[in-house]
Write a protein that holds these residues in place. Structure first.
Motif, short mmCIF file in Angstrom:
data_model
loop_
_atom_site.label_atom_id
_atom_site.label_comp_id
_atom_site.label_asym_id
_atom_site.label_seq_id
_atom_site.Cartn_x
_atom_site.Cartn_y
_atom_site.Cartn_z
N SER A 102 -10.46 6.20 -7.52
CA SER A 102 -10.90 5.01 -6.59
C SER A 102 -11.57 3.92 -7.65
O SER A 102 -12.42 4.62 -8.49
CB SER A 102 -11.53 5.33 -5.39
OG SER A 102 -10.78 6.27 -4.77
N TYR A 144 0.93 -1.10 0.00
CA TYR A 144 -0.10 0.12 0.12
C TYR A 144 0.70 1.25 0.00
O TYR A 144 0.54 2.36 -0.73
CB TYR A 144 -1.11 -0.14 1.29
CG TYR A 144 -1.64 1.25 1.54
CD1 TYR A 144 -2.68 1.74 0.70
CD2 TYR A 144 -1.36 1.97 2.39
CE1 TYR A 144 -3.44 2.68 0.90
CE2 TYR A 144 -2.12 3.30 2.64
CZ TYR A 144 -3.09 3.53 1.88
OH TYR A 144 -3.75 4.92 2.09
N SER A 178 -8.51 1.58 0.09
CA SER A 178 -7.82 0.99 -0.82
C SER A 178 -7.52 -0.67 -0.46
O SER A 178 -7.36 -0.85 0.71
CB SER A 178 -6.37 1.36 -0.82
OG SER A 178 -6.38 2.93 -1.13
N GLU A 222 -4.62 8.64 -9.47
CA GLU A 222 -5.94 7.84 -10.02
C GLU A 222 -7.28 7.77 -9.33
O GLU A 222 -7.03 8.16 -7.76
CB GLU A 222 -5.60 6.26 -10.26
CG GLU A 222 -4.30 6.37 -11.21
CD GLU A 222 -3.72 4.76 -11.20
OE1 GLU A 222 -4.44 3.83 -10.35
OE2 GLU A 222 -2.91 4.37 -11.96
N GLN A 270 -1.09 5.23 -7.07
CA GLN A 270 -2.53 5.40 -6.64
C GLN A 270 -3.17 6.58 -6.22
O GLN A 270 -4.47 6.94 -6.20
CB GLN A 270 -3.01 4.37 -5.38
CG GLN A 270 -2.09 4.71 -4.18
CD GLN A 270 -2.30 3.58 -3.01
OE1 GLN A 270 -3.44 3.09 -3.04
NE2 GLN A 270 -1.35 3.35 -2.45
N ASN A 296 2.83 1.97 -3.36
CA ASN A 296 2.06 2.05 -4.61
C ASN A 296 1.67 3.44 -4.72
O ASN A 296 1.09 4.29 -4.17
CB ASN A 296 0.43 1.46 -4.44
CG ASN A 296 -0.08 1.70 -5.97
OD1 ASN A 296 0.29 2.16 -6.75
ND2 ASN A 296 -1.18 1.03 -5.62
N ARG A 324 -9.00 9.73 -2.27
CA ARG A 324 -8.79 8.13 -2.08
C ARG A 324 -8.02 8.23 -0.72
O ARG A 324 -8.28 7.40 0.34
CB ARG A 324 -7.98 7.56 -2.83
CG ARG A 324 -7.54 6.15 -2.69
CD ARG A 324 -6.32 5.75 -3.47
NE ARG A 324 -6.65 5.58 -5.16
CZ ARG A 324 -7.01 4.28 -5.43
NH1 ARG A 324 -7.19 3.38 -4.49
NH2 ARG A 324 -7.51 4.53 -6.68
#
Length: 812
Positions: free
Chosen positions: A671, A660, A678, A669, A666, A663, A737
């Motif tokens: 969700s 997590y 996540s 981007e 993320q 990354n 997110r």
């Protein structure tokens, strides 16, 4: 001017005369006042002449008085020579030897008295020769009065002694003569007290008078005690004990044996009361003398003595009891029962009959009931020390040599049980007299406890502590080895909020054992003895229990590194036991019983506990409780293992959210449809919730609160450093997110607090920055620390804010 010519030369005048003339004749004007000055000097000379005549007459009177001393001394020497001559002439007359033998004690005392008078006369002559008595008429009168009083005392003592030697003299006349001597002694002591304060330079005279008074007291007290013992025998004291049996010792009152103190009447009762009163007056007089002589020293310890008259009641009772004691060496319970029965049966007569006499004699600070109880208990302690304990000591020494386990330790513990039980039965008798037991610990010989036998034998106390410790450990070890006691929780604990501790039953068992040891020593008569006993017994038990807790935690850590739930439960139980123990010890240390020992510095200042318990830590410092060191060790143990639990869970969470954190895309981007958190974070959160559930169920509330707060701080630091400080670019969708993920993390901790975001200061403020509009963020960056605080940013530095601001990507 002609009169001035008749003045002698100035060089021939004394210094005092020159000074006087200089003071009177300082100017030419003063010369006109010369006639009045001459008249003043003549008047003073006349006054001095009259004083000189008066002093000469007084000196003649004193010399005459001392001449009478010489005549008395000569007369006494004549008596001595006459009796010695009679002794020589009657050497061949066997019929007169018996009568002369009776007079020899009187003759010896007369010789001693003559020597005392001679010493006193020498001191008086020396003072007279040095001019000490020429200070004033008052001082001469005091010296003369002292001389007359000493003569009266010695005459009264001599008369009392002669009447005691003559069988035909009445007891009433003897008591009256003794009371005259006591009253004169009282007047003399009052006069000596005033002289000591007003004329400290008269120390040698006071010492000479004291010497002669001591001689008189050395005769008066034995005579009074001898008469007292004769009176006790005449009315049947001590009461008969021959009809007492082991089965009758538990009877509430002795109905078969009447109390001789209540049955005596008439002339016998009057004579006994007079003699008892005389003994009390003599003791009060002795206390006053010691108080004066020990002025400036620690008088309280030296002044307090047992009441003489009560001692004379106890001694014959004690002797009579010991005839029975010798039959009960193997049954000490009968010894304690007999002493208690006698103490209880006759305690009321002390208050009703004898206390008024003590009060009348103004012997302050004494209670007949207390003195009776104290003397009886002291006689019991003395017998135990001389007859019982040496037997047990011998058995223990034989056991240590042969290595064969005997009944010596059991017998010793049984004897201690009897002593504790006896003291608990005596305690109500003492309290009924209005005596506060806490005030009896004044360092005096007055100890109302059979356990006072250990005051003079600290080596016996050490042996007792060793036996108690061995017995306690034998009972405790099987309970600690029983695994069921580590899983079963405390039931009916000492603490009101015991549910908060979730402590295993073994901790309650351990402290029940400790409480038993504490109760055993509560009746020890001094704080130092109690402190010593507890250091030798309780401290090793606590250390043993703490070692057991540490060993169990180390075993759990060694097997699974605390990753297994069972290991966490095992450590949690040990932490609970430590917290429970710490709380119990803190609660004890607030009690007066332990506070006194916490302030006590031992029998010798600077003495270390190492001398008592093998530890190298000095005796407790002022202000700390007696268990201060043990409390600190339990605190350190809890802190250490709570930190380990926290680190283990945090490491597991870190390992499961590594993907997590890595990354980075993320946050740029959107969700996935239908997901609010996540997916790579879900496993880590499940792990965190599962471990926290186990810890919450098994760990006490205080330490659990410490763990979840430490975990929150750890997760906050992990997310902040791993994501926000790693140059990750946050787009609008990434901020959204990240906000969802953070809310889920906070939700895990919302079960234990209302605002979990407060425990995530860096993450919550970073999210606040990310959610700011571009203009507001730029304004915060430009405004510096002050502007950041206005926007609620208090836990982030300027550099950290700038870094987060640079990583925020605005698409509009």
């Amino acid at each position: 001017m002609d009169s001035l010519q008749s003045l002698p030369p100035l060089s021939t005048l004394s210094t005092s005369v020159s000074s006087a003339l200089n003071a009177k004749l300082g100017t030419n004007h003063d010369l006109t006042q010369a006639p009045s000055i001459v008249a003043e000097f003549l008047t003073q000379c006349d006054d001095l002449e009259r004083n000189l005549v008066h002093l000469n007459r007084t000196l003649e009177s004193n010399l005459a008085s001392y001449a009478s001393f010489s005549n008395r001394i000569g007369h006494l020497f004549g008596i001595v020579n006459s009796k010695l001559t009679d002794l020589g002439s009657s050497g061949c007359l066997r019929s007169s030897v018996s009568g002369l033998g009776e007079e020899l004690p009187s003759l010896a005392k007369e010789v001693a008295r003559v020597e005392a008078v001679r010493a006193y006369a020498v001191v008086v002559f020396q003072y007279a020769k040095k001019g000490v008595f020429s200070y004033s008429m008052v001082e001469i009168e005091v010296a003369s009065k002292l001389d007359n009083l000493i003569g009266d005392i010695e005459d009264a003592v001599s008369s009392t002694m002669n009447k005691n030697l003559r069988k035909d003299s009445s007891a009433q006349n003897s008591e009256e003569t003794r009371m005259v001597a006591i009253k004169t002694l009282k007047v003399t002591e009052d006069l000596l007290t005033s002289v000591t304060k007003a004329r400290p330079q008269w120390a040698r005279l006071v010492s000479a008078v004291d010497h002669r008074v001591d001689r008189a007291l050395a005769i008066l007290r034995p005579q009074a005690i001898a008469d007292h013992r004769a009176l006790l025998t005449s009315f049947g004291w001590p009461p008969s004990l021959s009809n007492l049996t082991s089965s009758s010792l538990d009877a509430r009152k002795s109905s078969e044996v009447p109390n001789p103190l209540f049955t005596m009447h008439g002339d016998l009762k009057r004579r006994y009361c007079e003699n008892f009163f005389a003994l009390c007056r003599l003791q009060e007089l002795q206390r006053q003398r010691k108080s004066r002589q020990l002025e400036g020293h620690n008088r309280e310890v030296a002044l307090h003595q047992p009441l003489w008259a009560i001692e004379e009641l106890v001694i014959p009772v004690s002797v009579a009891c010991q005839r029975h004691f010798s039959k009960w060496i193997d049954k000490p319970e009968f010894i304690f029962a007999l002493v208690y029965k006698i103490t209880r049966d006759y305690v009321d007569s002390m208050d009703e009959l004898l206390q008024p006499l003590v009060d009348e004699a103004m012997l302050t600070g004494y209670s007949c009931k207390e003195e009776w109880i104290s003397a009886m208990v002291t006689s019991l302690s003395t017998y135990l020390a001389k007859e019982i304990f040496p037997i047990y000591i011998g058995q223990l020494e034989e056991e240590s040599v042969t290595g064969i386990r005997s009944q010596a330790r059991t017998s010793w513990l049984h004897l201690i049980d009897l002593m504790v039980s006896f003291d608990n039965r005596i305690k109500p008798l003492v309290e009924q007299s209005g005596i506060l037991l806490s005030l009896l610990e004044d360092g005096t010989p007055r100890k109302i406890s059979s356990l006072s036998v250990f005051c003079d034998r600290p080596d016996w106390l050490d042996m007792w502590a060793e036996i108690e410790l061995d017995d306690a450990m034998e009972k405790l070890k099987p309970e600690i080895d029983e695994e069921r006691n580590w899983t079963k929780k405390v039931q009916g604990a000492d603490l009101s909020n015991s549910d908060d501790y979730k402590s295993p039953a073994v901790s309650s068992i351990t402290f029940t054992c400790l409480s038993s040891l504490i109760e055993r020593c509560r009746l020890l008569p001094t704080v130092s003895l109690r402190s010593r006993f507890l250091r030798l017994t309780s401290t090793p038990v606590i250390k043993f229990f703490l070692d057991c807790l540490l060993l169990r935690c180390q075993e759990a850590e060694g097997l699974t590194a605390l990753t297994d739930d069972d290991a966490l439960i095992k450590v949690s139980n040990s932490v609970n036991a430590a917290h429970y123990s710490e709380s119990i010890l803190k609660e004890w240390c607030e009690d007066v019983f332990f506070l006194e020992m916490g302030l006590d510095q031992g029998e010798h200042p600077g003495e270390s506990v190492a001398e008592n318990s093998g530890s190298e830590v000095p005796i407790e410092e002022y202000g700390n409780g007696i268990f201060h060191e043990e409390i600190v060790k339990f605190e350190d143990f809890r802190t250490q293992w709570v930190e380990k639990i926290t680190m283990v869970i945090l490491r597991g969470f870190d390992a499961r959210c590594r993907d997590y954190i890595k990354n980075r895309r993320q946050w740029q981007e959107k969700s996935e449809e239908g997901w609010t958190v996540s997916q790579t974070l879900i496993g880590a959160l499940d792990y965190l919730q599962a471990k926290m559930a186990v810890i919450e169920e098994n760990l006490n509330r205080v330490d659990f609160a410490g763990i979840w707060r430490s975990l929150a701080a750890g997760v906050d630091k992990l997310i902040f450093n791993g994501i926000l400080m790693s140059n990750v670019k946050f787009h609008e969708e990434g901020v959204e997110r990240f906000g969802y993920d953070v809310e889920v993390v906070w939700g895990v901790f919302r079960a234990w607090c209302l605002r979990p975001e407060g425990f995530f200061p860096k993450v919550s403020e970073s999210l606040k920055l990310l959610k700011m509009e571009k203009d507001q963020l730029e304004d915060s960056l430009k405004g510096g620390q002050k502007r950041m605080k206005e926007n609620g940013i208090r836990h982030l530095s300027v550099a950290e804010v700038e870094k987060i601001g640079k990583n925020r990507v605005y698409t509009k």
